[in-house]
Write an enzyme that holds these catalytic residues in place. Structure first.
Site, mmCIF file in Angstrom:
data_model
loop_
_atom_site.group_PDB
_atom_site.id
_atom_site.type_symbol
_atom_site.label_atom_id
_atom_site.label_comp_id
_atom_site.label_asym_id
_atom_site.label_seq_id
_atom_site.Cartn_x
_atom_site.Cartn_y
_atom_site.Cartn_z
ATOM 1 N N ASP A 170 3.819 3.380 6.966
ATOM 2 C CA ASP A 170 2.955 2.840 8.276
ATOM 3 C C ASP A 170 3.756 2.485 9.386
ATOM 4 O OD1 ASP A 170 3.088 0.290 6.734
ATOM 5 O OD2 ASP A 170 1.834 -0.231 8.588
ATOM 6 N N ASP A 217 14.256 -1.102 1.264
ATOM 7 C CA ASP A 217 14.851 -1.534 2.421
ATOM 8 C C ASP A 217 15.731 -2.661 2.048
ATOM 9 O OD1 ASP A 217 15.277 -1.989 5.256
ATOM 10 O OD2 ASP A 217 13.530 -1.783 5.781
ATOM 11 N N LYS A 247 0.710 -1.047 0.133
ATOM 12 C CA LYS A 247 0.317 0.030 -0.071
ATOM 13 C C LYS A 247 0.833 1.095 -0.168
ATOM 14 C CE LYS A 247 -3.533 -2.083 3.201
ATOM 15 N NZ LYS A 247 -3.814 -2.035 4.607
ATOM 16 N N ASP A 276 7.370 3.446 -2.266
ATOM 17 C CA ASP A 276 7.796 4.481 -1.112
ATOM 18 C C ASP A 276 9.175 4.417 -0.447
ATOM 19 O OD1 ASP A 276 6.809 2.270 -0.357
ATOM 20 O OD2 ASP A 276 6.030 2.861 1.512
ATOM 21 N N LYS A 302 16.938 3.479 1.930
ATOM 22 C CA LYS A 302 17.736 2.942 3.051
ATOM 23 C C LYS A 302 18.885 1.938 2.698
ATOM 24 C CE LYS A 302 14.732 3.008 7.298
ATOM 25 N NZ LYS A 302 14.036 2.163 7.986
ATOM 26 N N ARG A 317 -0.309 6.723 7.616
ATOM 27 C CA ARG A 317 -0.045 6.727 6.279
ATOM 28 C C ARG A 317 -0.446 7.983 5.739
ATOM 29 N NH1 ARG A 317 1.508 1.549 4.139
ATOM 30 N NH2 ARG A 317 0.213 -0.174 5.117
ATOM 31 N N PHE A 343 13.176 4.352 11.864
ATOM 32 C CA PHE A 343 11.736 3.910 11.482
ATOM 33 C C PHE A 343 11.057 4.981 10.958
ATOM 34 C CE2 PHE A 343 9.025 0.157 12.641
ATOM 35 C CZ PHE A 343 7.991 0.719 11.990
ATOM 36 N N VAL A 344 10.672 5.362 9.829
ATOM 37 C CA VAL A 344 10.132 6.466 9.194
ATOM 38 C C VAL A 344 8.587 6.161 8.797
ATOM 39 C CG1 VAL A 344 11.987 7.912 8.478
ATOM 40 C CG2 VAL A 344 11.047 5.939 6.993
HETATM 41 C C1 PRP Z 1 7.253 -1.816 2.395
HETATM 42 C C2 PRP Z 1 7.431 -0.893 1.087
HETATM 43 C C3 PRP Z 1 8.051 -1.734 0.034
HETATM 44 C C4 PRP Z 1 8.886 -2.689 0.929
HETATM 45 C C5 PRP Z 1 10.512 -2.484 1.061
HETATM 46 O O1 PRP Z 1 6.209 -2.349 2.217
HETATM 47 O O2 PRP Z 1 6.623 -0.353 0.721
HETATM 48 O O3 PRP Z 1 7.166 -2.511 -0.664
HETATM 49 O O4 PRP Z 1 8.490 -2.832 2.262
HETATM 50 O O5 PRP Z 1 10.944 -3.201 1.805
HETATM 51 P P1 PRP Z 1 12.310 -4.395 1.016
HETATM 52 O O6 PRP Z 1 13.113 -3.443 0.197
HETATM 53 O O7 PRP Z 1 13.047 -5.214 2.341
HETATM 54 O O8 PRP Z 1 11.547 -5.509 0.147
HETATM 55 P P2 PRP Z 1 5.391 -3.108 3.446
HETATM 56 O O9 PRP Z 1 5.774 -4.519 3.344
HETATM 57 O O10 PRP Z 1 5.711 -2.563 4.399
HETATM 58 O O11 PRP Z 1 3.915 -2.929 2.926
HETATM 59 P P3 PRP Z 1 2.885 -1.824 2.870
HETATM 60 O O12 PRP Z 1 3.727 -0.990 1.541
HETATM 61 O O13 PRP Z 1 1.694 -2.336 2.485
HETATM 62 O O14 PRP Z 1 3.032 -0.785 4.140
#
Ligand code: PRP
Length: 180
Positions: free
Chosen positions: A158, A102, A42, A99, A130, A164, A151-152
């Site tokens: 979220d 990681d 999301k 967004d 990051k 969000r 932790f942003v």
């Molecule tokens: C977050 C973000 C990316 C992913 C990045 O989504 O939106 O899709 O994590 O992490 P990575 O580089 O370690 O794979 P999340 O899984 O938190 O779901 P959300 O977007 O629904 O909050």
């Protein structure tokens, strides 16, 4: 509980400036190519909405949703597609819109996934990055801001589905998520 936000990392003005910069670069690079901007749900929904409104060439918009199974906030690299693309990507120019990156595992998987479906080109545009958390080599083609390992939340990001809706990116106070 907005008092869980310790510091504002990027305010609305800084976000807008960066979005305009990214959109200008994308407009230049994808003029007359009818790219498909693919938001990963999301988290990307706010950035995606801002970004495409600044794109000044024809484009299409699509969304995917994935889940990664792992412990807590760490993504395990085992990724499942919950909502797939509803279009044929063969010969298309795909730009994933995120967004945040990681570990890089989500995008590495998705880039392979659409490349295997014969997309013409596959690139990545992430608002936040990051790099210190990377588990795999992945450099976004378009990057808003590089951030430290904090932790942003906000601007789509979220904590337990909260925050969000914040119009800025803030750092969550450690006491909000430690010892829970
Ligand atoms: C977050 C973000 C990316 C992913 C990045 O989504 O939106 O899709 O994590 O992490 P990575 O580089 O370690 O794979 P999340 O899984 O938190 O779901 P959300 O977007 O629904 O909050």
């Amino acid at each position: 509980m907005l008092n869980e936000i310790g510091e504002i990392l990027f305010n609305e003005r800084e976000i807008d400036m960066k979005v305009r910069e990214l959109a200008a670069a994308l407009t230049e690079d994808y003029r007359d190519k009818n790219p498909v901007f693919v938001g990963i749900l999301k988290g990307s929904f706010v950035f995606m909405a801002d970004l495409v409104r600044r794109i000044e060439t024809d484009c299409e918009v699509a969304f995917m949703s994935v889940s990664s199974y792992g412990s807590g906030v760490e993504s395990s690299g085992r990724i499942t597609i919950r909502k797939d693309l509803e279009m044929d990507v063969e010969g298309r120019h795909i730009v994933f819109v995120e967004d945040i990156i990681d570990s890089g595992m989500t995008l590495a998987y998705l880039m392979r996934y659409v490349a295997n479906r014969n997309a013409a080109t596959v690139k990545v545009c992430s608002f936040l990055d990051k790099p210190s958390r990377r588990k795999i080599k992945l450099v976004p083609d378009y990057r808003g801001y590089e951030i430290p390992d904090a932790f942003v939340v906000g601007y789509g990001l979220d904590y337990n589905e909260k925050y969000r809706n914040l119009p800025y990116v803030g750092i969550l106070k450690p006491e909000a998520y430690l010892n829970r």
